[in-house]
Design a protein around this motif. Sequence first.
Motif, PDB file in Angstrom:
ATOM      1  N   THR A   1     -24.068 -15.148  39.201  1.00 37.34           N
ATOM      2  CA  THR A   1     -23.634 -14.031  38.362  1.00 37.34           C
ATOM      3  C   THR A   1     -23.436 -12.769  39.197  1.00 37.34           C
ATOM      4  OG1 THR A   1     -24.818 -14.948  36.455  1.00 37.34           O
ATOM      5  CG2 THR A   1     -24.248 -12.606  36.372  1.00 37.34           C
ATOM      6  N   ALA A   2     -24.377 -12.533  40.150  1.00 39.08           N
ATOM      7  CA  ALA A   2     -24.254 -11.368  41.029  1.00 39.08           C
ATOM      8  C   ALA A   2     -23.032 -11.487  41.933  1.00 39.08           C
ATOM      9  CB  ALA A   2     -25.522 -11.202  41.865  1.00 39.08           C
ATOM     10  N   VAL A   3     -22.771 -12.704  42.435  1.00 41.56           N
ATOM     11  CA  VAL A   3     -21.585 -12.927  43.275  1.00 41.56           C
ATOM     12  C   VAL A   3     -20.327 -12.587  42.492  1.00 41.56           C
ATOM     13  CG1 VAL A   3     -20.190 -14.690  44.398  1.00 41.56           C
ATOM     14  CG2 VAL A   3     -22.659 -14.630  44.781  1.00 41.56           C
ATOM     15  N   TRP A   4     -20.271 -13.070  41.259  1.00 43.36           N
ATOM     16  CA  TRP A   4     -19.108 -12.807  40.423  1.00 43.36           C
ATOM     17  C   TRP A   4     -18.964 -11.299  40.150  1.00 43.36           C
ATOM     18  CZ3 TRP A   4     -15.623 -16.380  38.164  1.00 43.36           C
ATOM     19  CH2 TRP A   4     -14.707 -15.811  37.264  1.00 43.36           C
ATOM     20  N   GLY A   5     -20.066 -10.655  39.765  1.00 41.21           N
ATOM     21  CA  GLY A   5     -20.008  -9.224  39.448  1.00 41.21           C
ATOM     22  C   GLY A   5     -19.632  -8.378  40.648  1.00 41.21           C
ATOM     23  N   ALA A   6     -20.224  -8.681  41.822  1.00 42.23           N
ATOM     24  CA  ALA A   6     -19.904  -7.912  43.028  1.00 42.23           C
ATOM     25  C   ALA A   6     -18.446  -8.104  43.420  1.00 42.23           C
ATOM     26  CB  ALA A   6     -20.823  -8.329  44.171  1.00 42.23           C
ATOM     27  N   GLY A   7     -17.965  -9.345  43.286  1.00 41.38           N
ATOM     28  CA  GLY A   7     -16.567  -9.599  43.615  1.00 41.38           C
ATOM     29  C   GLY A   7     -15.616  -8.878  42.688  1.00 41.38           C
ATOM     30  N   ALA A   8     -15.917  -8.919  41.388  1.00 37.10           N
ATOM     31  CA  ALA A   8     -15.059  -8.234  40.418  1.00 37.10           C
ATOM     32  C   ALA A   8     -15.063  -6.728  40.647  1.00 37.10           C
ATOM     33  CB  ALA A   8     -15.530  -8.557  38.995  1.00 37.10           C
ATOM     34  N   PHE A   9     -16.235  -6.159  40.943  1.00 38.81           N
ATOM     35  CA  PHE A   9     -16.324  -4.715  41.191  1.00 38.81           C
ATOM     36  C   PHE A   9     -15.537  -4.335  42.441  1.00 38.81           C
ATOM     37  CE2 PHE A   9     -18.791  -1.010  42.885  1.00 38.81           C
ATOM     38  CZ  PHE A   9     -18.373  -0.096  41.920  1.00 38.81           C
ATOM     39  N   GLY A  10     -15.675  -5.135  43.497  1.00 38.37           N
ATOM     40  CA  GLY A  10     -14.931  -4.858  44.719  1.00 38.37           C
ATOM     41  C   GLY A  10     -13.427  -4.970  44.513  1.00 38.37           C
ATOM     42  N   LEU A  11     -12.998  -5.981  43.746  1.00 35.58           N
ATOM     43  CA  LEU A  11     -11.573  -6.165  43.506  1.00 35.58           C
ATOM     44  C   LEU A  11     -11.002  -5.023  42.658  1.00 35.58           C
ATOM     45  CD1 LEU A  11      -9.345  -8.224  44.151  1.00 35.58           C
ATOM     46  CD2 LEU A  11      -9.821  -9.314  41.951  1.00 35.58           C
TER      47      LEU A  11
ATOM     48  N   ALA B   1      -6.465 -11.740  61.179  1.00 35.39           N
ATOM     49  CA  ALA B   1      -6.703 -12.214  59.813  1.00 35.39           C
ATOM     50  C   ALA B   1      -8.098 -12.801  59.676  1.00 35.39           C
ATOM     51  CB  ALA B   1      -5.641 -13.250  59.437  1.00 35.39           C
ATOM     52  N   GLY B   2      -8.533 -13.546  60.708  1.00 33.84           N
ATOM     53  CA  GLY B   2      -9.869 -14.128  60.663  1.00 33.84           C
ATOM     54  C   GLY B   2     -10.947 -13.064  60.647  1.00 33.84           C
ATOM     55  N   SER B   3     -10.779 -12.015  61.470  1.00 27.02           N
ATOM     56  CA  SER B   3     -11.762 -10.920  61.494  1.00 27.02           C
ATOM     57  C   SER B   3     -11.824 -10.215  60.146  1.00 27.02           C
ATOM     58  CB  SER B   3     -11.396  -9.916  62.592  1.00 27.02           C
ATOM     59  OG  SER B   3     -11.447 -10.522  63.863  1.00 27.02           O
ATOM     60  N   ALA B   4     -10.638 -10.011  59.552  1.00 26.17           N
ATOM     61  CA  ALA B   4     -10.609  -9.351  58.246  1.00 26.17           C
ATOM     62  C   ALA B   4     -11.315 -10.196  57.192  1.00 26.17           C
ATOM     63  CB  ALA B   4      -9.163  -9.086  57.833  1.00 26.17           C
ATOM     64  N   LEU B   5     -11.097 -11.507  57.230  1.00 26.25           N
ATOM     65  CA  LEU B   5     -11.746 -12.392  56.264  1.00 26.25           C
ATOM     66  C   LEU B   5     -13.258 -12.363  56.426  1.00 26.25           C
ATOM     67  CD1 LEU B   5     -11.532 -14.496  54.028  1.00 26.25           C
ATOM     68  CD2 LEU B   5     -11.245 -16.258  55.806  1.00 26.25           C
ATOM     69  N   VAL B   6     -13.727 -12.371  57.668  1.00 16.99           N
ATOM     70  CA  VAL B   6     -15.175 -12.316  57.922  1.00 16.99           C
ATOM     71  C   VAL B   6     -15.756 -11.027  57.369  1.00 16.99           C
ATOM     72  CG1 VAL B   6     -16.918 -12.120  59.725  1.00 16.99           C
ATOM     73  CG2 VAL B   6     -15.118 -13.855  59.908  1.00 16.99           C
ATOM     74  N   ARG B   7     -15.057  -9.893  57.581  1.00 17.41           N
ATOM     75  CA  ARG B   7     -15.567  -8.616  57.076  1.00 17.41           C
ATOM     76  C   ARG B   7     -15.636  -8.614  55.549  1.00 17.41           C
ATOM     77  NH1 ARG B   7     -12.375  -6.612  61.218  1.00 17.41           N
ATOM     78  NH2 ARG B   7     -10.663  -6.125  59.786  1.00 17.41           N
ATOM     79  N   VAL B   8     -14.618  -9.174  54.897  1.00 14.70           N
ATOM     80  CA  VAL B   8     -14.627  -9.234  53.437  1.00 14.70           C
ATOM     81  C   VAL B   8     -15.809 -10.050  52.935  1.00 14.70           C
ATOM     82  CG1 VAL B   8     -13.409 -10.152  51.424  1.00 14.70           C
ATOM     83  CG2 VAL B   8     -12.144  -8.868  53.158  1.00 14.70           C
ATOM     84  N   VAL B   9     -16.058 -11.196  53.570  1.00  8.90           N
ATOM     85  CA  VAL B   9     -17.156 -12.062  53.152  1.00  8.90           C
ATOM     86  C   VAL B   9     -18.500 -11.362  53.347  1.00  8.90           C
ATOM     87  CG1 VAL B   9     -18.374 -14.210  53.651  1.00  8.90           C
ATOM     88  CG2 VAL B   9     -15.870 -14.199  53.533  1.00  8.90           C
ATOM     89  N   VAL B  10     -18.664 -10.697  54.498  1.00  4.33           N
ATOM     90  CA  VAL B  10     -19.933 -10.019  54.774  1.00  4.33           C
ATOM     91  C   VAL B  10     -20.171  -8.888  53.778  1.00  4.33           C
ATOM     92  CG1 VAL B  10     -21.182  -8.606  56.447  1.00  4.33           C
ATOM     93  CG2 VAL B  10     -19.953 -10.644  57.218  1.00  4.33           C
ATOM     94  N   VAL B  11     -19.141  -8.075  53.522  1.00  5.75           N
ATOM     95  CA  VAL B  11     -19.289  -6.969  52.569  1.00  5.75           C
ATOM     96  C   VAL B  11     -19.597  -7.508  51.180  1.00  5.75           C
ATOM     97  CG1 VAL B  11     -18.075  -5.074  51.418  1.00  5.75           C
ATOM     98  CG2 VAL B  11     -17.838  -5.392  53.884  1.00  5.75           C
ATOM     99  N   TRP B  12     -18.938  -8.597  50.802  1.00  9.71           N
ATOM    100  CA  TRP B  12     -19.185  -9.223  49.498  1.00  9.71           C
ATOM    101  C   TRP B  12     -20.624  -9.699  49.400  1.00  9.71           C
ATOM    102  CZ3 TRP B  12     -15.450 -13.531  47.264  1.00  9.71           C
ATOM    103  CH2 TRP B  12     -15.763 -13.743  45.917  1.00  9.71           C
ATOM    104  N   ALA B  13     -21.123 -10.309  50.480  1.00 14.43           N
ATOM    105  CA  ALA B  13     -22.501 -10.802  50.479  1.00 14.43           C
ATOM    106  C   ALA B  13     -23.502  -9.657  50.363  1.00 14.43           C
ATOM    107  CB  ALA B  13     -22.761 -11.616  51.743  1.00 14.43           C
ATOM    108  N   VAL B  14     -23.269  -8.601  51.122  1.00 10.50           N
ATOM    109  CA  VAL B  14     -24.183  -7.449  51.066  1.00 10.50           C
ATOM    110  C   VAL B  14     -24.134  -6.805  49.681  1.00 10.50           C
ATOM    111  CG1 VAL B  14     -24.616  -5.143  51.986  1.00 10.50           C
ATOM    112  CG2 VAL B  14     -24.062  -7.019  53.544  1.00 10.50           C
TER     113      VAL B  14
END
Length: 719
Positions: free
Chosen positions: A59-69, A15-28
């Motif tokens: 704003t970019a964080v929000w938009g990237a997160g919404a697009f990914g979701l 679960a921790g590895s999955a969370l790290v991957r989600v955060v990294v992909v979101w940041a990129v």
Amino acid sequence: MGDGRWRTAGRWRTAGSALVRVVVVWAVSTLTMLALAGLLPDFELQSPDGDSITRTALTAVWGAGAFGLLGALVWPAIVRALLLVPALVLGLLVFFLNGSLLLVALWLIPDGRGAADPETAVVVAAVMSAVASATSTALAVRDDDAYRRRLYRLADRTRPRRVTGGTEPVHGTVFLQLDGVGHQVLRDAVADGLMPTVADWLDTTHRLTPWRTDWSSQTGASQLGILHGSNEDVPAFRWYEKDTGRLMVSNRPASAVELQRRAIERTGDGGLLTLDGASRGNLFSGGADQLALVLSMAARRGRRNRSRAGYFAYFSDPANAVRTAGSFVAEAAREVVQSTRARLRGDTPRVSRGGAYPFIRAFATVVERDVVVAAVVGDMLAGRTAVYADLVAYDEVAHHSGPHGRDTDQVLARLDRSIALIAKVAEHAPRPYRIVLLSDHGQSPGETFESAYGLTLKDLVRAGCGLPVPRRVRRTRSGSEARDAARDALRSALHRPVDAYGEWAARSEAPAVRPSEPVVLASGNLGLISFPGVPGRATREEMDRRHPALLRTLANHPGIGFLLVASAAHGSVVLGRDGLEVPVSELADDGPLGPLAVFGRGAADAVRRTDGFPHVADIMVNSMYDPATGRVHAFEEQIGSHGGLGGEQSYPFLLSPVDLSPPVAEGADLVGAEQVHRVLRRWLRECAGPQVPLEISPSTADAEAFLPVDVPVVPDKNG
């Protein structure tokens, strides 16, 4: 207790590895969105009055997160809803749908700070999907478990199983069919360095064996025989059945269902893949319970086995969809460029490559390849026992570009990369796999019959029957000679005048015999002529009575190699030029061959077998063949063709691991798709154990048990 703590700790680590991957992909993805906002003037992440850097970043964080979701939750539902949409249309819709999701994501940003024109949204969505996919894949590759789970999800499989026999893992087998790649084409591609993976296998782990097709050298006959053990009564790619009035076409779903049903009824066996098998991109199922892009199951509605579910498994990942759609557009553009160059250079022979063909080629070389390869990867990671997959790219391109040349060389190189990917994934599978490459037929080059002589086979038949033909046909030498022969024969036989078009003169008294409309069909360089008005198989004597000039016209035409017809006096006979005639019963490789001599070893047996089919045509027509150049004349618009006898089309290949038994004894020939089926079944037994029977035996097994219950098997005049 210790094991429980270990499993709990493992789940937390996962679960921790999955969370790290989600955060990294979101940041990129956020950084990508910021970069695109700076580069594209029609893409905004700020209010009209401007915002601070921090506010813009949020704003970019929000938009990237919404697009990914949205991509994770909404995209799979969209793709599932579009399973009823033709695959070509789905490929073209991918960019639009992905751009629409981005517009929705921007709309969800508070205070309306995100905005983009629709055209810009398509570009932004494509770039962000590609970057997110690359990042996710790179992170997953570093974690073997995560990488397996990712590929696993794409293939829509259940949990993998590790299959063992005693202490040793039981091998699985993957059969990869390279559609249309002949034995000589493969050898040349290896020698020219186009297929390094195959070349490495030949040097180390695999053996190459040619085999000889039946007279009908095409996918319908070959794959039915390979997967189901019988291709009896499949005389061509398309044929007319008098008893039902049905036109059978191998690549129509209704015909494929019927052909599969007949094969199962004859053998009493479900097929090669009935033991935990998967069928991918084929005309027939082979008895597999896992299907993707299988024509005979195209109408299946079951949730687990619906053939088109393979699209959902692949396109449910928006990154896959965007990548494949981009490659689809690039391939269509590549075809336009290549065809334009060929036309400007004046290349010959040449056929039309306009209209929808660039998109058809792109589907065969990109969409079908990507979906099938992803499905095979998932099958291996799921530990399936037997997988049979067809990659049709080469065959499609060779029909229009010719079997030899730069266009097909590029396709062969890309096929080799797909083979390399599958071999690499096999290293991560829960069981060892043996990979077998094979083809169903080759392709022979040559100018089309119409291009060479100015008329089609149908035109020639109608002219030889004294039926009306277009004026352009009457101006050709072949058409003029056929009409003259028909007019003279009719005048001599009936002592009645005929008009200038070779048609029956209008008289108050009708002639005793009137010409009937023949059904003329083409399957590559094999033509089939049937007379619906004649019950059963028409004999030579009956045809001479009805159409006195027809057989002579066809047999003496320079573009035709030989005819097969029934004879009331001599049984069936093979007819050639200048009155050459040989009874089929006397044909033999070491005996009289007549017009078959030029077609080489095995031609006599192939013709004799087809002659015994219940639905053999009244006249079977094989085009000429020049052994010096390997050229034939296709009766349809193809400069690389297959379907009859003559040249490379009759010699596909079998590339098998050396730790499997040899296909045939040294010095023996491997002949016919049914014999190939027996070889593959033997290899499955060597890999998976005695649960795979060595031979199939006819029984009272119900053929319908192996077919989808909701697909009716009824005569259909439209095939």
